[in-house]
Design a protein around this motif. Structure first.
Motif, PDB file in Angstrom:
ATOM      1  N   GLN A 163       5.276 -11.170   4.570  1.00  9.72           N
ATOM      2  CA  GLN A 163       3.877 -10.884   4.228  1.00  9.72           C
ATOM      3  C   GLN A 163       3.607 -11.300   2.793  1.00  9.72           C
ATOM      4  O   GLN A 163       4.231 -10.809   1.867  1.00  9.72           O
ATOM      5  N   ILE A 164       2.654 -12.187   2.651  1.00  5.69           N
ATOM      6  CA  ILE A 164       2.223 -12.655   1.340  1.00  5.69           C
ATOM      7  C   ILE A 164       0.808 -12.126   1.137  1.00  5.69           C
ATOM      8  O   ILE A 164      -0.034 -12.236   2.026  1.00  5.69           O
ATOM      9  N   THR A 165       0.570 -11.541  -0.019  1.00  2.00           N
ATOM     10  CA  THR A 165      -0.737 -10.951  -0.320  1.00  2.00           C
ATOM     11  C   THR A 165      -1.453 -11.808  -1.355  1.00  2.00           C
ATOM     12  O   THR A 165      -0.862 -12.187  -2.366  1.00  2.00           O
ATOM     13  N   PHE A 166      -2.723 -12.090  -1.087  1.00  2.00           N
ATOM     14  CA  PHE A 166      -3.590 -12.785  -2.028  1.00  2.00           C
ATOM     15  C   PHE A 166      -4.625 -11.770  -2.515  1.00  2.00           C
ATOM     16  O   PHE A 166      -5.212 -11.054  -1.705  1.00  2.00           O
ATOM     17  N   GLN A 167      -4.840 -11.733  -3.820  1.00  2.00           N
ATOM     18  CA  GLN A 167      -5.849 -10.844  -4.396  1.00  2.00           C
ATOM     19  C   GLN A 167      -6.691 -11.663  -5.364  1.00  2.00           C
ATOM     20  O   GLN A 167      -6.158 -12.317  -6.254  1.00  2.00           O
ATOM     21  N   THR A 168      -7.994 -11.632  -5.176  1.00  2.00           N
ATOM     22  CA  THR A 168      -8.910 -12.376  -6.030  1.00  2.00           C
ATOM     23  C   THR A 168      -9.867 -11.396  -6.692  1.00  2.00           C
ATOM     24  O   THR A 168     -10.406 -10.507  -6.035  1.00  2.00           O
TER      25      THR A 168
END
Length: 131
Positions: free
Chosen positions: A48-53
């Motif tokens: 699981q890779i999380t992207f946060q913008t």
């Protein structure tokens, strides 16, 4: 909204100056502040890779695109806007292409496309996939 006190000359004012209050509506231009990817680098076995913008104002919607270093689209992901902090968007990826195989070791680009008041704003970051 900021309140400013402006001074203008007036014949009826004391010493020729009277105070005038004016409401000024000041909103900074929309700006994407950063995109975070974690973990980065991604080691084998991590699924699981999380992207946060993060933006400086609430965003309407967000979409993530994972690209190979040659610009080929690897994966399109619909993101979600945080209900508590609407200037933050998230996306998650399992490190696999659409048909299920894990992507190869290497560098990838993650681009976040953010919708704000009918306009699209983009920001990107490098993602390293390791063995």
């Amino acid at each position: 909204v900021y309140k400013r006190q402006l001074f203008a000359p007036s014949a009826s004012a004391i010493n020729g100056v009277m105070a005038v209050e004016k409401m000024v509506d000041f909103r900074p231009a929309f700006q994407l502040e950063e995109i975070k990817i974690y973990p980065n680098p991604v080691l084998a076995g991590h699924n699981q890779i999380t992207f946060q913008t993060i933006a400086n104002q609430p965003i309407d919607s967000i979409r993530y695109t994972v690209l190979a270093s040659n610009g080929q689209i690897i994966r399109l992901l619909e993101g979600v806007v945080d209900n508590t902090y609407p200037q933050v968007g998230f996306g998650w990826w399992n490190g696999r292409v659409a048909y299920g195989n894990r992507v190869a070791t290497g560098l990838y680009i993650c681009r976040a496309d953010v919708q704000f008041q009918g306009q699209t704003y983009s920001i990107s970051e490098t993602l390293a996939m390791a063995k």
